[in-house]
Design a protein around this motif. Sequence first.
Motif, PDB file in Angstrom:
ATOM      1  N   CYS A  58      32.084  45.444  29.683  1.00 42.18           N
ATOM      2  CA  CYS A  58      33.001  46.505  30.133  1.00 42.18           C
ATOM      3  C   CYS A  58      32.523  47.090  31.456  1.00 42.18           C
ATOM      4  N   PHE A  59      31.239  47.395  31.551  1.00 42.81           N
ATOM      5  CA  PHE A  59      30.701  47.951  32.799  1.00 42.81           C
ATOM      6  C   PHE A  59      30.931  46.999  33.963  1.00 42.81           C
ATOM      7  N   ALA A  60      30.580  45.743  33.785  1.00 43.69           N
ATOM      8  CA  ALA A  60      30.628  44.777  34.882  1.00 43.69           C
ATOM      9  C   ALA A  60      32.044  44.405  35.285  1.00 43.69           C
ATOM     10  N   SER A  61      32.968  44.449  34.339  1.00 42.09           N
ATOM     11  CA  SER A  61      34.337  44.002  34.618  1.00 42.09           C
ATOM     12  C   SER A  61      35.304  45.131  34.935  1.00 42.09           C
ATOM     13  N   GLY A  62      34.982  46.338  34.490  1.00 36.45           N
ATOM     14  CA  GLY A  62      35.909  47.450  34.650  1.00 36.45           C
ATOM     15  C   GLY A  62      36.995  47.481  33.587  1.00 36.45           C
ATOM     16  N   LEU A  63      36.918  46.571  32.634  1.00 34.15           N
ATOM     17  CA  LEU A  63      37.899  46.538  31.547  1.00 34.15           C
ATOM     18  C   LEU A  63      37.430  47.398  30.386  1.00 34.15           C
ATOM     19  N   SER A  64      38.370  47.887  29.620  1.00 34.18           N
ATOM     20  CA  SER A  64      38.042  48.581  28.377  1.00 34.18           C
ATOM     21  C   SER A  64      37.818  47.542  27.286  1.00 34.18           C
ATOM     22  N   ASP A  77      30.838  32.233  26.279  1.00 34.01           N
ATOM     23  CA  ASP A  77      30.769  31.464  27.521  1.00 34.01           C
ATOM     24  C   ASP A  77      30.652  32.435  28.696  1.00 34.01           C
ATOM     25  N   GLN A  78      30.347  31.906  29.874  1.00 35.76           N
ATOM     26  CA  GLN A  78      30.280  32.737  31.071  1.00 35.76           C
ATOM     27  C   GLN A  78      31.580  33.525  31.218  1.00 35.76           C
ATOM     28  N   PHE A  79      31.460  34.817  31.490  1.00 37.70           N
ATOM     29  CA  PHE A  79      32.631  35.683  31.591  1.00 37.70           C
ATOM     30  C   PHE A  79      33.437  35.335  32.841  1.00 37.70           C
ATOM     31  N   ASN A  80      34.730  35.083  32.664  1.00 37.09           N
ATOM     32  CA  ASN A  80      35.590  34.776  33.818  1.00 37.09           C
ATOM     33  C   ASN A  80      36.997  35.347  33.658  1.00 37.09           C
ATOM     34  N   GLN A  81      37.143  36.307  32.767  1.00 39.03           N
ATOM     35  CA  GLN A  81      38.452  36.917  32.547  1.00 39.03           C
ATOM     36  C   GLN A  81      38.938  37.627  33.813  1.00 39.03           C
ATOM     37  N   VAL A  82      38.037  38.329  34.490  1.00 40.12           N
ATOM     38  CA  VAL A  82      38.302  38.964  35.780  1.00 40.12           C
ATOM     39  C   VAL A  82      37.016  38.877  36.604  1.00 40.12           C
ATOM     40  N   LYS A  83      37.110  39.176  37.884  1.00 33.38           N
ATOM     41  CA  LYS A  83      35.896  39.230  38.712  1.00 33.38           C
ATOM     42  C   LYS A  83      35.051  40.410  38.244  1.00 33.38           C
ATOM     43  N   THR A  84      33.738  40.249  38.299  1.00 32.21           N
ATOM     44  CA  THR A  84      32.831  41.316  37.896  1.00 32.21           C
ATOM     45  C   THR A  84      32.235  41.981  39.127  1.00 32.21           C
ATOM     46  N   ILE A  85      31.554  43.078  38.896  1.00 31.56           N
ATOM     47  CA  ILE A  85      30.869  43.758  39.989  1.00 31.56           C
ATOM     48  C   ILE A  85      29.809  42.839  40.604  1.00 31.56           C
ATOM     49  N   PHE A  86      29.222  41.965  39.800  1.00 29.46           N
ATOM     50  CA  PHE A  86      28.216  41.040  40.322  1.00 29.46           C
ATOM     51  C   PHE A  86      28.864  40.001  41.242  1.00 29.46           C
ATOM     52  N   ASN A  87      30.063  39.532  40.900  1.00 32.42           N
ATOM     53  CA  ASN A  87      30.809  38.641  41.795  1.00 32.42           C
ATOM     54  C   ASN A  87      31.095  39.340  43.117  1.00 32.42           C
ATOM     55  N   GLU A  88      31.499  40.601  43.020  1.00 32.56           N
ATOM     56  CA  GLU A  88      31.825  41.366  44.233  1.00 32.56           C
ATOM     57  C   GLU A  88      30.589  41.583  45.101  1.00 32.56           C
ATOM     58  N   ARG A  92      29.980  40.190  49.005  1.00 33.04           N
ATOM     59  CA  ARG A  92      29.624  41.095  50.112  1.00 33.04           C
ATOM     60  C   ARG A  92      28.194  40.873  50.601  1.00 33.04           C
ATOM     61  N   ASN A  93      27.607  39.759  50.191  1.00 34.10           N
ATOM     62  CA  ASN A  93      26.258  39.357  50.622  1.00 34.10           C
ATOM     63  C   ASN A  93      25.141  40.272  50.133  1.00 34.10           C
ATOM     64  N   TYR A  94      25.343  40.892  48.974  1.00 30.89           N
ATOM     65  CA  TYR A  94      24.262  41.613  48.318  1.00 30.89           C
ATOM     66  C   TYR A  94      23.600  40.658  47.351  1.00 30.89           C
ATOM     67  N   GLN A  95      22.298  40.807  47.181  1.00 30.15           N
ATOM     68  CA  GLN A  95      21.589  40.045  46.168  1.00 30.15           C
ATOM     69  C   GLN A  95      21.470  40.914  44.931  1.00 30.15           C
ATOM     70  N   THR A  96      21.696  40.365  43.751  1.00 31.25           N
ATOM     71  CA  THR A  96      21.578  41.130  42.514  1.00 31.25           C
ATOM     72  C   THR A  96      20.388  40.647  41.707  1.00 31.25           C
ATOM     73  N   TYR A  97      19.749  41.592  41.055  1.00 33.03           N
ATOM     74  CA  TYR A  97      18.574  41.321  40.244  1.00 33.03           C
ATOM     75  C   TYR A  97      18.738  42.003  38.892  1.00 33.03           C
ATOM     76  N   VAL A 114      27.788  38.174  32.043  1.00 36.66           N
ATOM     77  CA  VAL A 114      28.592  38.746  33.114  1.00 36.66           C
ATOM     78  C   VAL A 114      27.931  38.654  34.487  1.00 36.66           C
ATOM     79  N   PHE A 115      26.682  38.236  34.539  1.00 36.72           N
ATOM     80  CA  PHE A 115      26.005  38.194  35.829  1.00 36.72           C
ATOM     81  C   PHE A 115      26.481  37.021  36.660  1.00 36.72           C
ATOM     82  N   ASP A 116      26.481  37.210  37.956  1.00 23.91           N
ATOM     83  CA  ASP A 116      26.847  36.163  38.891  1.00 23.91           C
ATOM     84  C   ASP A 116      25.782  35.056  38.829  1.00 23.91           C
ATOM     85  N   SER A 117      26.160  33.849  39.177  1.00 21.64           N
ATOM     86  CA  SER A 117      25.211  32.723  39.104  1.00 21.64           C
ATOM     87  C   SER A 117      24.032  32.910  40.048  1.00 21.64           C
TER      88      SER A 117
END
Length: 139
Positions: A58-64, A77-88, A92-97, A114-117
């Motif tokens: 919910c946090f990463a996707s913005g969905l309830s 499976d890997q979450f792909n229902q909508v783009k997540t904050i990690f995809n975004e 935008r060229n941020y690295q996530t940890y 939900v994490f980006d690859s």
Amino acid sequence: MSKNIIYLSKDVLRRDYIRHYNSKSNFETPNIDKLANEGTVFENYYCSSPSSGMAATCFASGLSAHELDRKTFREVDQFNQVKTIFNEFTNRNYQTYVLWTKEFEHLAYVHSKVFDSSTINHYAPRGGSREITPQKHAF
């Protein structure tokens, strides 16, 4: 000047654990306190769902929770229902940890994915028991 975004989330991290909120805490949390004093602190947060994996989704996707295509507590499976904050962030060229224990990765990540690859995992020392000493070690 580059900007940094730090989102801290700890499963079952009670407000009374952190010195920023409770000066009498049994735990010393100087790094979290420094971030709180120099950054933005959210005073209220409400859990969006009953499980850690679903709440992370919910946090990463913005969905309830009721909007998710995941309705049970099981490996997903890997979450792909909508783009997540990690995809975004990646777009935008941020690295996530992610910083967590290996045990938590196996307990929560398999239920969210939900994490980006390109997200990089770092592993903290164990410390989730009710004993104060292991929890202090984790901080």
